[in-house]
Design a protein around this motif. Structure first.
Motif, PDB file in Angstrom:
ATOM      1  N   LYS A  26      -4.245   3.201  -3.778  1.00 18.40           N
ATOM      2  CA  LYS A  26      -4.192   3.032  -2.329  1.00 18.40           C
ATOM      3  C   LYS A  26      -5.563   2.713  -1.731  1.00 18.40           C
ATOM      4  O   LYS A  26      -5.675   1.868  -0.827  1.00 18.40           O
ATOM      5  N   LYS A  27      -6.592   3.374  -2.217  1.00 20.32           N
ATOM      6  CA  LYS A  27      -7.923   3.180  -1.642  1.00 20.32           C
ATOM      7  C   LYS A  27      -8.412   1.748  -1.842  1.00 20.32           C
ATOM      8  O   LYS A  27      -8.935   1.122  -0.910  1.00 20.32           O
ATOM      9  N   SER A  28      -8.242   1.217  -3.049  1.00 22.57           N
ATOM     10  CA  SER A  28      -8.688  -0.151  -3.317  1.00 22.57           C
ATOM     11  C   SER A  28      -7.854  -1.162  -2.553  1.00 22.57           C
ATOM     12  O   SER A  28      -8.373  -2.168  -2.050  1.00 22.57           O
ATOM     13  N   ASP A  76      -3.050   5.958   8.279  1.00 26.29           N
ATOM     14  CA  ASP A  76      -2.611   5.255   7.068  1.00 26.29           C
ATOM     15  C   ASP A  76      -1.091   5.212   6.990  1.00 26.29           C
ATOM     16  O   ASP A  76      -0.499   4.160   6.724  1.00 26.29           O
ATOM     17  N   GLU A  98       0.835  -1.214   0.000  1.00 28.74           N
ATOM     18  CA  GLU A  98       0.000   0.000   0.000  1.00 28.74           C
ATOM     19  C   GLU A  98       0.860   1.250   0.000  1.00 28.74           C
ATOM     20  O   GLU A  98       0.566   2.220  -0.707  1.00 28.74           O
ATOM     21  N   LYS A 142      -6.327  -0.587   0.298  1.00 31.22           N
ATOM     22  CA  LYS A 142      -6.731  -0.462   1.704  1.00 31.22           C
ATOM     23  C   LYS A 142      -7.998  -1.263   1.981  1.00 31.22           C
ATOM     24  O   LYS A 142      -8.095  -1.980   2.984  1.00 31.22           O
ATOM     25  N   LYS A 143      -8.953  -1.184   1.082  1.00 33.99           N
ATOM     26  CA  LYS A 143     -10.212  -1.924   1.246  1.00 33.99           C
ATOM     27  C   LYS A 143      -9.975  -3.435   1.192  1.00 33.99           C
ATOM     28  O   LYS A 143     -10.502  -4.187   2.016  1.00 33.99           O
TER      29      LYS A 143
END
Length: 341
Positions: free
Chosen positions: A38-40, A117, A30, A42-43
């Motif tokens: 990063k968002k995907s 994060d 990440e 992280k999920k």
């Protein structure tokens, strides 16, 4: 019972490298991803790590307890002379856990989420580096005990052994290995373009692992590191590394076509071969000091202690392992019969 205890040492160490390493690698993955990824990531990381991120630490706890009880002299050298990197490892694990929780469960969603994060990502990067540095220092031959060097200063005893090129490179090698495991495992958790993204990252991680592996052993060999000198001449180590190299091609292929089960199996086998080459071929001399190797079996606990410990491990394993398997199955993390295209 000695062999039962040793079996649990090997299994615990392997599973922590495999599962805990993948957790650390996910955060590092990440950290070095583009902002739009990063968002995907992280999920996906949360959905995968959420149910088991604490359970994976059970293996290192078991390993530490076994060393403490069964092999006290070996344990003492690690704890005393590696106490600085070990403290940093504990700090990293703690910060990672705090950040993981607060970045998902904090009631207030504000700029502090960015802090969580970064805390999670950097702790996932730094912690495996110090884990690798500790392992590299144990095999580098620069450790000297107070009994061997009563006039040595603090730096020579507690800092110099792990702050050398070979341990540092070992730390980076282990970190890249964690990224490789994370990217490979996450292929089976992603969809469409995300899956292709993890496939690309897994291929890059393979190259990084091979690069740092050769650089680390080469540096140790040039420096006259006893472990590296023996490593490049030991037939078992050469065989394990050669087989690992041969398996790179099928691993690369199954990653390209997105075969989830085979990619995970081959990734785990790669780790097993690497650990066998590094540890199995040099067992039981797993610490090398300036005065020579230290055997894991030197001054082991009495037979009665081994018997009690072995029986406890068998009973504990019979109780814990089915529960962990049920946990993984409940969250659909065991996919032996479920190949996703």
């Amino acid at each position: 019972m000695l062999y039962v205890v040793l079996l649990f040492v090997v299994v615990s160490f392997f599973l922590y490298v495999l599962l805990g390493g993948a957790d650390f690698g996910a955060g590092t993955l990440e950290l070095f991803s583009a902002p739009d990824h990063k968002k995907s990531i992280k999920k996906t990381v949360y959905s995968v790590m959420g149910p088991v991120w604490e359970a994976n630490h059970i293996w290192i706890i078991i390993l530490i307890v076994i060393l403490w009880i069964a092999f006290p002299d070996f344990y003492n050298i690690i704890i005393i002379y590696m106490h600085i990197p070990l403290t940093l490892i504990l700090l990293g694990i703690t910060l990672r856990g705090v950040a993981f929780v607060f970045r998902h469960y904090d009631a207030v969603k504000d700029n502090s989420q960015h802090l969580y994060d970064r805390m999670f990502e950097f702790s996932c990067l730094v912690t495996p580096i110090f884990l690798g540095m500790t392992f590299g220092a144990l095999l580098n031959g620069d450790i000297q005990t107070l009994e061997q060097a009563p006039n040595a200063d603090f730096y020579d005893l507690y800092v110099y052994p792990w702050l050398q090129p070979f341990p540092i490179l070992t730390g980076f090698f282990f970190s890249t290995l964690c990224v490789f495991l994370a990217a490979t495992f996450l292929i089976g958790e992603a969809q469409d373009y995300e899956k292709r993204m993890y496939m690309r990252k897994a291929r890059v991680a393979i190259i990084a692992v091979v690069f740092f592996g050769f650089i680390t052993i080469g540096t140790g060999y040039v420096q006259g590191n006893e472990f590296s000198m023996e490593f490049v001449t030991n037939p078992l180590a050469i065989g394990a590394v050669t087989l690992s190299g041969i398996l790179l091609y099928p691993l690369w292929r199954v990653i390209q076509i997105g075969r989830v089960i085979w990619s995970r199996f081959l990734a785990g086998l790669q780790v097993l071969l690497i650990l066998f080459a590094a540890i199995g071929t040099h067992f039981p001399n797993l610490i090398i000091t300036k005065q020579g190797p230290v055997s894991l079996l030197d001054h082991a606990a009495p037979e009665k202690v081994m018997d009690v410990l072995g029986i406890s491990l068998i009973i504990g394993g019979a109780l814990i392992i089915p529960g962990l398997i049920h946990l993984l199955k409940s969250f659909r993390m065991i996919k032996v019969l479920e190949e996703r295209d």
